[in-house]
Design an enzyme around this catalytic site. Structure first.
Site, PDB file in Angstrom:
ATOM      1  CE  LYS A 108      -5.602  53.220  -8.917  1.00 25.42           C
ATOM      2  NZ  LYS A 108      -4.387  53.798  -8.336  1.00 25.42           N
TER       3      LYS A 108
ATOM      4  CE  LYS B  43      -9.972  58.980 -17.703  1.00 18.52           C
ATOM      5  NZ  LYS B  43      -9.065  58.405 -16.889  1.00 18.52           N
TER       6      LYS B  43
ATOM      7  CE  LYS C 206      -1.884  54.399 -18.538  1.00 12.72           C
ATOM      8  NZ  LYS C 206      -0.932  55.209 -17.852  1.00 12.72           N
TER       9      LYS C 206
HETATM   10  P1  ADP Z   1      -4.951  55.870 -17.698  1.00 11.44           P
HETATM   11  O1  ADP Z   1      -6.433  56.056 -17.406  1.00 11.44           O
HETATM   12  O2  ADP Z   1      -4.726  55.595 -19.131  1.00 11.44           O
HETATM   13  O3  ADP Z   1      -4.312  54.835 -16.783  1.00 11.44           O
HETATM   14  P2  ADP Z   1      -3.623  57.769 -15.999  1.00 11.44           P
HETATM   15  O4  ADP Z   1      -4.634  57.560 -14.913  1.00 11.44           O
HETATM   16  O5  ADP Z   1      -2.248  57.191 -15.827  1.00 11.44           O
HETATM   17  O6  ADP Z   1      -4.245  57.251 -17.387  1.00 11.44           O
HETATM   18  O7  ADP Z   1      -3.534  59.317 -16.280  1.00 11.44           O
HETATM   19  C1  ADP Z   1      -2.354  60.084 -16.395  1.00 11.44           C
HETATM   20  C2  ADP Z   1      -2.774  61.521 -16.653  1.00 11.44           C
HETATM   21  O8  ADP Z   1      -3.454  61.641 -17.912  1.00 11.44           O
HETATM   22  C3  ADP Z   1      -3.735  62.086 -15.593  1.00 11.44           C
HETATM   23  O9  ADP Z   1      -3.393  63.437 -15.337  1.00 11.44           O
HETATM   24  C4  ADP Z   1      -5.094  62.009 -16.258  1.00 11.44           C
HETATM   25  O10 ADP Z   1      -5.987  62.992 -15.775  1.00 11.44           O
HETATM   26  C5  ADP Z   1      -4.761  62.214 -17.743  1.00 11.44           C
HETATM   27  N1  ADP Z   1      -5.706  61.456 -18.571  1.00 11.44           N
HETATM   28  C6  ADP Z   1      -5.797  60.112 -18.677  1.00 11.44           C
HETATM   29  N2  ADP Z   1      -6.760  59.728 -19.513  1.00 11.44           N
HETATM   30  C7  ADP Z   1      -7.336  60.870 -19.973  1.00 11.44           C
HETATM   31  C8  ADP Z   1      -8.430  61.139 -20.873  1.00 11.44           C
HETATM   32  N3  ADP Z   1      -9.081  60.174 -21.470  1.00 11.44           N
HETATM   33  N4  ADP Z   1      -8.741  62.425 -21.096  1.00 11.44           N
HETATM   34  C9  ADP Z   1      -8.056  63.438 -20.480  1.00 11.44           C
HETATM   35  N5  ADP Z   1      -7.036  63.250 -19.634  1.00 11.44           N
HETATM   36  C10 ADP Z   1      -6.664  61.982 -19.370  1.00 11.44           C
END
Ligand code: ADP
Ligand code: TRP
Length: 325
Positions: free
Chosen positions: A113, A193, A196
């Site tokens: 980050k 992947k 957000k």
């Molecule tokens: P983002 O990458 O959109 O910020 P987060 O890190 O807030 O998402 O993830 C919240 C939850 O959703 C976590 O448990 C994460 O493992 C799951 N998650 C996020 N993106 C994916 C994805 N592309 N495929 C599977 N699980 C995901």
């Protein structure tokens, strides 16, 4: 009985990746009568990256409404906003003082980050300590998380052990992560992947015309309508495979291989499939987004349950540290 606990940051509206990767598997675990589930909205964690309060409120509601939209039973389980149970921040401070600086400095997620973000604040640095507090306050045994959270769980155990060593007894329960290797990484509309942070996500709760626009943007190669296509290499097909029935997936695969079937056709089929599959969750999501009072009262009910447990733990911790009255 195992106590399951997990949190989702309120840093955006949950997308298809969050739903398939975290919300649905969490709800599945919570249905097991052997388990007691504690699911919360990590709104304090979201402050490390999101400063706008109005946006945070909307995202908190969207995360809560998403859990409810997919059938999370808030009466059987405990469901709350992290910021409304002040013991999270109190315990986080105590635990900060049991966390070696190099442990945080070596955290992979912090380093990643810190490279990407312009605002590298101290909250971002101590993020794993607040996460440890979230878990340890509730004597949680099993923490379902994505692979990226493994190191945070190791830190939680390390911090808890240091505290217990001082206390001379097991005041804090050491949790175990549950990383489901079967859960695949859901691709975004550009094939990376879905996230957000990459702005490549599908928000399944959008109104139909907006959802259609997003689906139209899914990247494909430049093969013409009449040409045969490789389903395994195509993002629209991959996404369709995650939501459609086996028969429909097989039919689409055949259409790709035969040719005479364009990416536009596949995208239309994906849109229709999502609208049908998620019709009920979309209805419930919109209902809660429009009936804020009802959502609020569900969260308040959960907060009271969470607080009662958190207070018991914090009392024990204060006593060890010489902070009890
Ligand atoms: P983002 O990458 O959109 O910020 P987060 O890190 O807030 O998402 O993830 C919240 C939850 O959703 C976590 O448990 C994460 O493992 C799951 N998650 C996020 N993106 C994916 C994805 N592309 N495929 C599977 N699980 C995901
Ligand atoms: N850090 C987690 C994530 O980004 C969210 C989170 C905060 C969490 N506190 C937690 C997850 C406690 C599990 C347990 O996905």
């Amino acid at each position: 009985m195992a106590r399951i606990l997990t949190g989702i940051q309120s840093s955006g509206r949950p997308h298809l990746g969050n739903i398939l990767g975290a919300i649905l598997p969490g709800i599945e675990l919570s249905r097991d009568p052997q388990n007691e589930s504690f699911f919360f909205i990590a709104d304090l964690h979201s402050l490390t990256t999101l400063k706008n309060g109005t946006e945070r409120e909307e995202y908190v509601r969207a995360v809560a409404a998403s859990w409810l939209a997919f059938g999370f039973d808030f009466n059987k389980n405990t469901f709350w906003r992290q910021s409304r149970v002040q013991e999270h921040t109190e315990l986080a401070w105590y635990l900060n003082c049991f966390t070696p600086f190099p442990m945080l400095a070596n955290a992979t997620s912090f380093k990643e980050k810190a490279e990407k973000l312009s605002d590298v604040n101290a909250g971002l640095f101590t993020y794993p300590v607040l996460q440890a507090a979230d878990i340890l306050l509730y004597d949680a045994n099993i923490i379902p998380v994505g692979k990226d959270q493994k190191q945070h769980l190791e830190m939680t155990k390390d911090i808890a052990s240091r505290f217990n060593l001082l206390a001379g007894e097991e005041i804090l329960v050491l949790p175990e992560p549950r990383i489901d290797e079967r859960i695949m990484t859901i691709p975004g509309i550009d094939g990376q992947k879905m996230s957000k942070s990459y702005n490549n996500y599908i928000d399944i709760f959008l109104p139909e015309n907006e959802l259609k626009k997003v689906i139209k943007k899914i990247v494909s190669d430049s093969k013409q309508l009449e040409e045969p296509k490789d389903p395994e290499q195509d993002i629209t097909f991959k996404l369709y495979s995650l939501v459609a029935s086996d028969t429909d997936i097989a039919a689409m695969r055949q259409n790709y291989l035969n040719g005479g079937y364009g990416y536009g056709h596949a995208k239309q089929a994906l849109l229709e499939c999502m609208l049908e599959k998620f019709a009920e969750p979309r209805r419930i999501f919109n209902y809660y987004m429009e009936n804020n009072d009802e959502l609020e009262s569900i969260l308040i009910q959960g907060e009271a349950k969470a607080r009662a447990i958190a207070q018991t733990t914090i009392e024990k911790v204060r006593k060890v540290l010489g902070f009890s009255s």
